[in-house]
Design an enzyme around this catalytic site. Structure first.
Site, PDB file in Angstrom:
ATOM      1  N   MET A  30       0.847  -1.196   0.000  1.00 44.05           N
ATOM      2  CA  MET A  30       0.000   0.000   0.000  1.00 44.05           C
ATOM      3  C   MET A  30       0.886   1.251   0.000  1.00 44.05           C
ATOM      4  O   MET A  30       0.430   2.349   0.351  1.00 44.05           O
ATOM      5  CB  MET A  30      -0.936  -0.009   1.205  1.00 44.05           C
ATOM      6  CG  MET A  30      -1.877  -1.218   1.153  1.00 44.05           C
ATOM      7  SD  MET A  30      -3.444  -0.971   1.998  1.00 44.05           S
ATOM      8  CE  MET A  30      -2.876  -0.669   3.658  1.00 44.05           C
ATOM      9  N   TYR A  32       4.155   3.936   0.803  1.00 45.16           N
ATOM     10  CA  TYR A  32       4.884   4.516   1.932  1.00 45.16           C
ATOM     11  C   TYR A  32       5.908   3.484   2.420  1.00 45.16           C
ATOM     12  O   TYR A  32       5.939   3.085   3.580  1.00 45.16           O
ATOM     13  CB  TYR A  32       3.943   4.964   3.063  1.00 45.16           C
ATOM     14  CG  TYR A  32       4.462   6.229   3.716  1.00 45.16           C
ATOM     15  CD1 TYR A  32       4.328   7.454   3.087  1.00 45.16           C
ATOM     16  CD2 TYR A  32       5.128   6.187   4.928  1.00 45.16           C
ATOM     17  CE1 TYR A  32       4.839   8.613   3.652  1.00 45.16           C
ATOM     18  CE2 TYR A  32       5.644   7.347   5.500  1.00 45.16           C
ATOM     19  CZ  TYR A  32       5.490   8.552   4.854  1.00 45.16           C
ATOM     20  OH  TYR A  32       6.002   9.693   5.410  1.00 45.16           O
ATOM     21  N   HIS A  37       9.255  -3.433   3.714  1.00 45.59           N
ATOM     22  CA  HIS A  37       8.860  -3.702   2.328  1.00 45.59           C
ATOM     23  C   HIS A  37      10.086  -4.042   1.478  1.00 45.59           C
ATOM     24  O   HIS A  37      10.038  -4.930   0.627  1.00 45.59           O
ATOM     25  CB  HIS A  37       8.210  -2.461   1.703  1.00 45.59           C
ATOM     26  CG  HIS A  37       6.903  -2.061   2.295  1.00 45.59           C
ATOM     27  ND1 HIS A  37       6.735  -0.901   3.022  1.00 45.59           N
ATOM     28  CD2 HIS A  37       5.688  -2.655   2.264  1.00 45.59           C
ATOM     29  CE1 HIS A  37       5.472  -0.799   3.387  1.00 45.59           C
ATOM     30  NE2 HIS A  37       4.816  -1.845   2.966  1.00 45.59           N
ATOM     31  N   GLN A  65     -10.389  -2.459   2.147  1.00 46.18           N
ATOM     32  CA  GLN A  65      -9.921  -3.103   3.373  1.00 46.18           C
ATOM     33  C   GLN A  65      -9.903  -2.156   4.569  1.00 46.18           C
ATOM     34  O   GLN A  65      -9.473  -2.538   5.650  1.00 46.18           O
ATOM     35  CB  GLN A  65      -8.555  -3.762   3.167  1.00 46.18           C
ATOM     36  CG  GLN A  65      -7.391  -2.820   3.005  1.00 46.18           C
ATOM     37  CD  GLN A  65      -6.118  -3.577   2.621  1.00 46.18           C
ATOM     38  OE1 GLN A  65      -5.971  -4.039   1.492  1.00 46.18           O
ATOM     39  NE2 GLN A  65      -5.195  -3.726   3.565  1.00 46.18           N
ATOM     40  N   GLN A 152       5.365 -11.156   7.767  1.00 47.81           N
ATOM     41  CA  GLN A 152       4.814 -11.921   8.894  1.00 47.81           C
ATOM     42  C   GLN A 152       4.285 -11.012  10.009  1.00 47.81           C
ATOM     43  O   GLN A 152       3.698 -11.508  10.951  1.00 47.81           O
ATOM     44  CB  GLN A 152       5.872 -12.882   9.448  1.00 47.81           C
ATOM     45  CG  GLN A 152       6.121 -14.056   8.507  1.00 47.81           C
ATOM     46  CD  GLN A 152       7.284 -14.927   8.929  1.00 47.81           C
ATOM     47  OE1 GLN A 152       7.980 -14.631   9.900  1.00 47.81           O
ATOM     48  NE2 GLN A 152       7.510 -15.994   8.181  1.00 47.81           N
ATOM     49  N   LYS A 153       4.527  -9.695   9.913  1.00 47.09           N
ATOM     50  CA  LYS A 153       3.934  -8.798  10.909  1.00 47.09           C
ATOM     51  C   LYS A 153       2.418  -8.940  10.866  1.00 47.09           C
ATOM     52  O   LYS A 153       1.758  -8.935  11.895  1.00 47.09           O
ATOM     53  CB  LYS A 153       4.337  -7.340  10.652  1.00 47.09           C
ATOM     54  CG  LYS A 153       3.728  -6.392  11.670  1.00 47.09           C
ATOM     55  CD  LYS A 153       4.355  -5.035  11.608  1.00 47.09           C
ATOM     56  CE  LYS A 153       3.889  -4.238  10.416  1.00 47.09           C
ATOM     57  NZ  LYS A 153       2.501  -3.733  10.552  1.00 47.09           N
TER      58      LYS A 153
HETATM   59  O1  PAF Z   1      -0.293  -5.737   3.761  1.00 44.74           O
HETATM   60  C1  PAF Z   1      -0.671  -4.832   2.996  1.00 44.74           C
HETATM   61  O2  PAF Z   1      -0.012  -3.812   2.788  1.00 44.74           O
HETATM   62  C2  PAF Z   1      -2.027  -4.959   2.302  1.00 44.74           C
HETATM   63  O3  PAF Z   1      -2.961  -5.561   3.130  1.00 44.74           O
HETATM   64  C3  PAF Z   1      -1.954  -5.686   0.937  1.00 44.74           C
HETATM   65  C4  PAF Z   1      -1.501  -7.133   1.097  1.00 44.74           C
HETATM   66  C5  PAF Z   1      -0.990  -4.943   0.030  1.00 44.74           C
HETATM   67  C6  PAF Z   1      -3.333  -5.700   0.275  1.00 44.74           C
HETATM   68  O4  PAF Z   1      -3.813  -4.411   0.069  1.00 44.74           O
END
Ligand code: PAF
Length: 280
Positions: A30, A32, A37, A65, A152-153
């Site tokens: 998502m 940032y 990441h 979400q 895994q967080k």
């Molecule tokens: O973990 C995230 O950043 C989000 O839940 C994901 C897997 C990119 C889905 O929008």
């Protein structure tokens, strides 16, 4: 090599056709982006070296979400910074769609796993995993990766995505990557950027508490309520959303930590909801 940016589903489909049978690692995000990441991307690159295929990411703040519109509106964004970071770890392709690309007018299909979401974040964020599964399904369908990588967080998210992957006979493999932490132990999260200085300092109560839980377990404690005893004091001034002890397979609450057990929590600091977990 610069990271190529695609913004539309039609461009992505064309790229995917050209990419053919070569390997493909996908890291959905998502945005940032932080070191956590980048660790997912590095693991993706390790599994799919450039001579064998491509490393792709998606950057999409998925509206379905978020059950709290204020949380969605305040979710941090920084596309130029994200692209510079992606490039620094050799990402070949970034898919950055607008919401209308993934949810065109009339889109009405959602994906629900129907298990593993009764507790933890599933119970405290109604509809959250339905949104996650829906967007990950769309991305998986468009990319058909050989490997998709998740942190895994978000242990529950990873478990649910693995179940969906198995149940829907998806291509490739879902891989979980260990949580990256700041030097003081706080799990890396895009949300950390929203913490004020005093909340940031107070938030180290989370890794300290999880450390205490591990110490109690190592000393032989198996009763769940005693493993997480005094959570409120330990996590103060954080406001607890949940602190739960569940079995690590089915994510059902358990009174005793006899088998593989997950202690997971969500705590608000400064109205920023932070999650973390530890496996026992
Ligand atoms: O973990 C995230 O950043 C989000 O839940 C994901 C897997 C990119 C889905 O929008």
């Amino acid at each position: 090599m610069p990271t190529r940016v695609l913004r539309s589903v039609s461009e992505l489909r064309e790229w995917r056709t050209q990419h053919g049978a070569r390997e493909l690692a996908l890291v959905p995000t998502m945005g940032y982006l932080h070191e956590g990441h980048l660790a997912l991307m590095q693991e993706g690159r390790r599994r799919v070296p450039r001579n064998r295929g491509a490393l792709a990411i998606s950057i999409f703040v998925n509206p379905t979400q978020f059950n709290d519109p204020a949380d969605l509106a305040s979710y941090p964004r920084d596309e130029p910074g994200d692209l510079a970071k992606a490039e620094s770890v050799g990402v070949d392709l970034a898919f950055i769609p607008k919401p209308e690309e993934l949810y065109p007018p009339g889109a009405s299909t959602y994906v629900e796993v129907g298990a593993l979401d009764q507790h933890l974040c599933g119970a405290t964020r109604p509809g959250h995993f339905r949104g996650v599964c829906t967007v990950v399904s769309k991305l998986w369908q468009l990319f058909t990766p050989t490997v998709g990588l998740f942190g895994q967080k978000d242990f529950q998210q990873l478990a649910i995505i693995k179940r969906m992957h198995r149940d829907l006979f998806w291509s490739g493999e879902v891989v979980g990557v260990p949580t990256m932490r700041e030097q003081d132990g706080l799990a890396l999260s895009s949300r950390n950027a929203r913490l004020g200085a005093s909340a940031r300092a107070a938030a180290i109560a989370i890794p300290k508490f999880l450390q205490l839980v591990r110490q109690r377990h190592a000393a032989g404690e198996r009763v769940s309520s005693r493993l997480i005893a005094d959570a409120e004091q330990a996590l103060a001034p954080g406001r607890i959303h949940y602190v739960s002890v569940v079995d690590a397979e089915q994510l059902q609450p358990t009174d005793h930590a006899n088998g593989p057990t997950l202690v997971a929590l969500a705590v608000f600091f400064d109205d920023v909801r932070l999650i973390d977990n530890t496996l026992l």
